[in-house]
Motif scaffolding. Structure first.
Motif, PDB file in Angstrom:
ATOM      1  N   GLN A 126       0.831  -1.211   0.000  1.00  0.00           N
ATOM      2  CA  GLN A 126       0.000   0.000   0.000  1.00  0.00           C
ATOM      3  C   GLN A 126       0.864   1.260   0.000  1.00  0.00           C
ATOM      4  OE1 GLN A 126      -3.123  -0.233   2.851  1.00  0.00           O
ATOM      5  NE2 GLN A 126      -4.159   1.588   2.137  1.00  0.00           N
ATOM      6  N   ILE A 127       1.929   1.265   0.805  1.00  0.00           N
ATOM      7  CA  ILE A 127       2.836   2.421   0.835  1.00  0.00           C
ATOM      8  C   ILE A 127       3.533   2.588  -0.506  1.00  0.00           C
ATOM      9  CG2 ILE A 127       4.970   3.327   1.840  1.00  0.00           C
ATOM     10  CD1 ILE A 127       4.124   2.111   4.495  1.00  0.00           C
ATOM     11  N   ALA A 128       4.042   1.465  -1.047  1.00  0.00           N
ATOM     12  CA  ALA A 128       4.765   1.535  -2.320  1.00  0.00           C
ATOM     13  C   ALA A 128       3.854   2.034  -3.438  1.00  0.00           C
ATOM     14  CB  ALA A 128       5.322   0.156  -2.670  1.00  0.00           C
ATOM     15  N   HIS A 129       2.606   1.562  -3.460  1.00  0.00           N
ATOM     16  CA  HIS A 129       1.678   2.001  -4.504  1.00  0.00           C
ATOM     17  C   HIS A 129       1.383   3.496  -4.380  1.00  0.00           C
ATOM     18  CE1 HIS A 129      -1.452   1.735  -7.520  1.00  0.00           C
ATOM     19  NE2 HIS A 129      -2.264   2.357  -6.700  1.00  0.00           N
ATOM     20  N   ALA A 130       1.203   3.964  -3.139  1.00  0.00           N
ATOM     21  CA  ALA A 130       0.888   5.382  -2.928  1.00  0.00           C
ATOM     22  C   ALA A 130       2.069   6.274  -3.277  1.00  0.00           C
ATOM     23  CB  ALA A 130       0.480   5.608  -1.476  1.00  0.00           C
ATOM     24  N   MET A 131       3.296   5.763  -3.095  1.00  0.00           N
ATOM     25  CA  MET A 131       4.479   6.564  -3.376  1.00  0.00           C
ATOM     26  C   MET A 131       4.867   6.540  -4.856  1.00  0.00           C
ATOM     27  SD  MET A 131       6.965   5.830  -0.142  1.00  0.00           S
ATOM     28  CE  MET A 131       8.132   7.094  -0.614  1.00  0.00           C
ATOM     29  N   SER A 132       4.321   5.589  -5.620  1.00  0.00           N
ATOM     30  CA  SER A 132       4.714   5.483  -7.028  1.00  0.00           C
ATOM     31  C   SER A 132       3.856   6.399  -7.896  1.00  0.00           C
ATOM     32  CB  SER A 132       4.546   4.038  -7.494  1.00  0.00           C
ATOM     33  OG  SER A 132       3.170   3.726  -7.611  1.00  0.00           O
ATOM     34  N   PRO A 133       4.398   6.886  -8.998  1.00  0.00           N
ATOM     35  CA  PRO A 133       3.618   7.732  -9.914  1.00  0.00           C
ATOM     36  C   PRO A 133       2.426   6.989 -10.516  1.00  0.00           C
ATOM     37  CG  PRO A 133       5.963   7.879 -10.382  1.00  0.00           C
ATOM     38  CD  PRO A 133       5.799   6.762  -9.408  1.00  0.00           C
ATOM     39  N   ALA A 134       2.456   5.653 -10.491  1.00  0.00           N
ATOM     40  CA  ALA A 134       1.358   4.875 -11.071  1.00  0.00           C
ATOM     41  C   ALA A 134       0.047   5.099 -10.332  1.00  0.00           C
ATOM     42  CB  ALA A 134       1.711   3.388 -11.040  1.00  0.00           C
ATOM     43  N   SER A 135       0.149   5.488  -9.057  1.00  0.00           N
ATOM     44  CA  SER A 135      -1.071   5.674  -8.276  1.00  0.00           C
ATOM     45  C   SER A 135      -1.841   6.917  -8.708  1.00  0.00           C
ATOM     46  CB  SER A 135      -0.726   5.790  -6.787  1.00  0.00           C
ATOM     47  OG  SER A 135       0.014   6.976  -6.553  1.00  0.00           O
ATOM     48  N   GLY A 136      -1.159   7.824  -9.411  1.00  0.00           N
ATOM     49  CA  GLY A 136      -1.814   9.064  -9.817  1.00  0.00           C
ATOM     50  C   GLY A 136      -1.735  10.130  -8.749  1.00  0.00           C
ATOM     51  N   LYS A 137      -1.556   9.729  -7.496  1.00  0.00           N
ATOM     52  CA  LYS A 137      -1.456  10.674  -6.388  1.00  0.00           C
ATOM     53  C   LYS A 137      -0.270  10.298  -5.503  1.00  0.00           C
ATOM     54  CE  LYS A 137      -6.419  11.695  -6.150  1.00  0.00           C
ATOM     55  NZ  LYS A 137      -7.624  11.643  -5.324  1.00  0.00           N
ATOM     56  N   PRO A 138       0.955  10.466  -5.999  1.00  0.00           N
ATOM     57  CA  PRO A 138       2.106  10.126  -5.167  1.00  0.00           C
ATOM     58  C   PRO A 138       2.191  11.020  -3.940  1.00  0.00           C
ATOM     59  CG  PRO A 138       2.791  11.296  -7.143  1.00  0.00           C
ATOM     60  CD  PRO A 138       1.331  11.010  -7.298  1.00  0.00           C
ATOM     61  N   ILE A 139       2.706  10.487  -2.862  1.00  0.00           N
ATOM     62  CA  ILE A 139       2.831  11.248  -1.625  1.00  0.00           C
ATOM     63  C   ILE A 139       3.869  12.356  -1.831  1.00  0.00           C
ATOM     64  CG2 ILE A 139       3.431  11.116   0.822  1.00  0.00           C
ATOM     65  CD1 ILE A 139       2.623   8.172   0.705  1.00  0.00           C
ATOM     66  N   PRO A 140       3.501  13.619  -1.684  1.00  0.00           N
ATOM     67  CA  PRO A 140       4.431  14.721  -1.959  1.00  0.00           C
ATOM     68  C   PRO A 140       5.509  14.837  -0.878  1.00  0.00           C
ATOM     69  CG  PRO A 140       2.365  15.573  -1.101  1.00  0.00           C
ATOM     70  CD  PRO A 140       2.195  14.095  -1.237  1.00  0.00           C
ATOM     71  N   ASN A 141       6.771  14.955  -1.320  1.00  0.00           N
ATOM     72  CA  ASN A 141       7.903  15.204  -0.423  1.00  0.00           C
ATOM     73  C   ASN A 141       7.930  14.240   0.772  1.00  0.00           C
ATOM     74  OD1 ASN A 141       8.571  17.449  -2.029  1.00  0.00           O
ATOM     75  ND2 ASN A 141       7.083  18.689  -0.909  1.00  0.00           N
ATOM     76  N   MET A 142       7.641  12.982   0.510  1.00  0.00           N
ATOM     77  CA  MET A 142       7.578  12.009   1.601  1.00  0.00           C
ATOM     78  C   MET A 142       8.489  10.834   1.271  1.00  0.00           C
ATOM     79  SD  MET A 142       5.945  11.725   4.562  1.00  0.00           S
ATOM     80  CE  MET A 142       4.422  12.620   4.401  1.00  0.00           C
ATOM     81  N   SER A 143       9.453  10.565   2.117  1.00  0.00           N
ATOM     82  CA  SER A 143      10.358   9.438   1.911  1.00  0.00           C
ATOM     83  C   SER A 143       9.886   8.250   2.742  1.00  0.00           C
ATOM     84  CB  SER A 143      11.781   9.822   2.325  1.00  0.00           C
ATOM     85  OG  SER A 143      11.823  10.050   3.725  1.00  0.00           O
ATOM     86  N   VAL A 144      10.501   7.096   2.490  1.00  0.00           N
ATOM     87  CA  VAL A 144      10.176   5.898   3.273  1.00  0.00           C
ATOM     88  C   VAL A 144      10.497   6.138   4.747  1.00  0.00           C
ATOM     89  CG1 VAL A 144      10.663   3.445   3.578  1.00  0.00           C
ATOM     90  CG2 VAL A 144      10.606   4.415   1.281  1.00  0.00           C
ATOM     91  N   GLU A 145      11.617   6.825   5.000  1.00  0.00           N
ATOM     92  CA  GLU A 145      12.010   7.118   6.400  1.00  0.00           C
ATOM     93  C   GLU A 145      10.961   7.979   7.097  1.00  0.00           C
ATOM     94  OE1 GLU A 145      13.942   7.447   3.793  1.00  0.00           O
ATOM     95  OE2 GLU A 145      15.723   6.209   4.135  1.00  0.00           O
ATOM     96  N   ASP A 146      10.403   8.990   6.353  1.00  0.00           N
ATOM     97  CA  ASP A 146       9.366   9.852   6.932  1.00  0.00           C
ATOM     98  C   ASP A 146       8.123   9.055   7.299  1.00  0.00           C
ATOM     99  OD1 ASP A 146      10.949  12.082   6.679  1.00  0.00           O
ATOM    100  OD2 ASP A 146      10.149  12.638   4.713  1.00  0.00           O
ATOM    101  N   ILE A 147       7.754   8.136   6.416  1.00  0.00           N
ATOM    102  CA  ILE A 147       6.556   7.330   6.667  1.00  0.00           C
ATOM    103  C   ILE A 147       6.751   6.450   7.900  1.00  0.00           C
ATOM    104  CG2 ILE A 147       5.141   5.444   5.750  1.00  0.00           C
ATOM    105  CD1 ILE A 147       5.666   6.651   2.961  1.00  0.00           C
TER     106      ILE A 147
END
Length: 201
Positions: A131-152
């Motif tokens: 779920q995190i990877a999908h949300a962070m990828s451009p494929a989701s259409g709504k990537p998490i802005p300025n958010m790294s894995v460490e931040d999450i």
């Protein structure tokens, strides 16, 4: 008197039921996850948790008790005492998880996966990672802005919303899986980007 005798009989004789549960708990210890019907999983959960309690004792009598119940001693006994018991050393119960997976084709029986938690292939870990990877990828259409894995993983900001997801993520952060969670998310991100590039080609 008939007190304390209520168990799921599972449409089997007592000897057949006991042998089946012994085989199932041995398979669960060996593979850490098995698929079965929901009523069987609920009966198996009690025994699987008791086996971890025996494993955490770790003495000679505990090993004799485990060997008297389990099958395939050469495989199950080392896993129980050397792998599972140390994993749950600081946990006081709730070693297994039952996840419903729908109905069985044919007789429509309710099916479930029962697993020891915090394993390499933990279902919740897999779900949260994807779920995190999908949300962070451009494929989701709504990537998490300025958010790294460490931040999450540090819990900064509202990641994906949804109370259930936030609870699952918090449990994983507090579990023994936390160290490998970042690696798994990055692996899922790499897999998604690879799929996107191959789709463009």
């Amino acid at each position: 008197m008939h007190h304390g005798k209520h168990v799921r009989r599972l449409n089997r004789t007592s000897a057949h039921r006991k042998a089946m549960l012994r085989n199932m708990v041995s398979a669960l210890i060996k593979h850490e996850r098995i698929e079965t019907t929901l009523p069987k999983a609920k009966e198996l959960k009690k025994i699987a948790d008791k086996m971890i309690t025996i494993g955490k004792k770790g003495d000679f009598n505990a090993k004799r008790s485990a060997m008297a119940y389990l099958r395939e001693h050469g495989t199950t006994i080392p896993i129980l005492f050397d792998t599972l018991a140390p994993r749950f050393a600081n946990r006081n119960g709730g070693y297994t998880r039952i996840q419903r997976i729908g109905q069985r084709y044919g007789d429509n029986a309710p099916m479930a996966v029962i697993e020891y938690i915090d394993g390499k292939n933990d279902l919740k870990k897999e779900f949260v990672t994807k779920q995190i990877a999908h949300a962070m990828s451009p494929a989701s259409g709504k990537p998490i802005p300025n958010m790294s894995v460490e931040d999450i993983l540090a819990g900064k900001g509202e990641v994906l919303g949804g109370n259930k997801f936030q609870r699952d993520l918090k449990k994983l952060q507090n579990s023994s899986n936390a160290a490998s969670l970042k690696t798994d998310i990055e692996a899922q991100l790499a897999k998604l980007s690879e799929q996107m590039s191959s789709a463009k080609l």
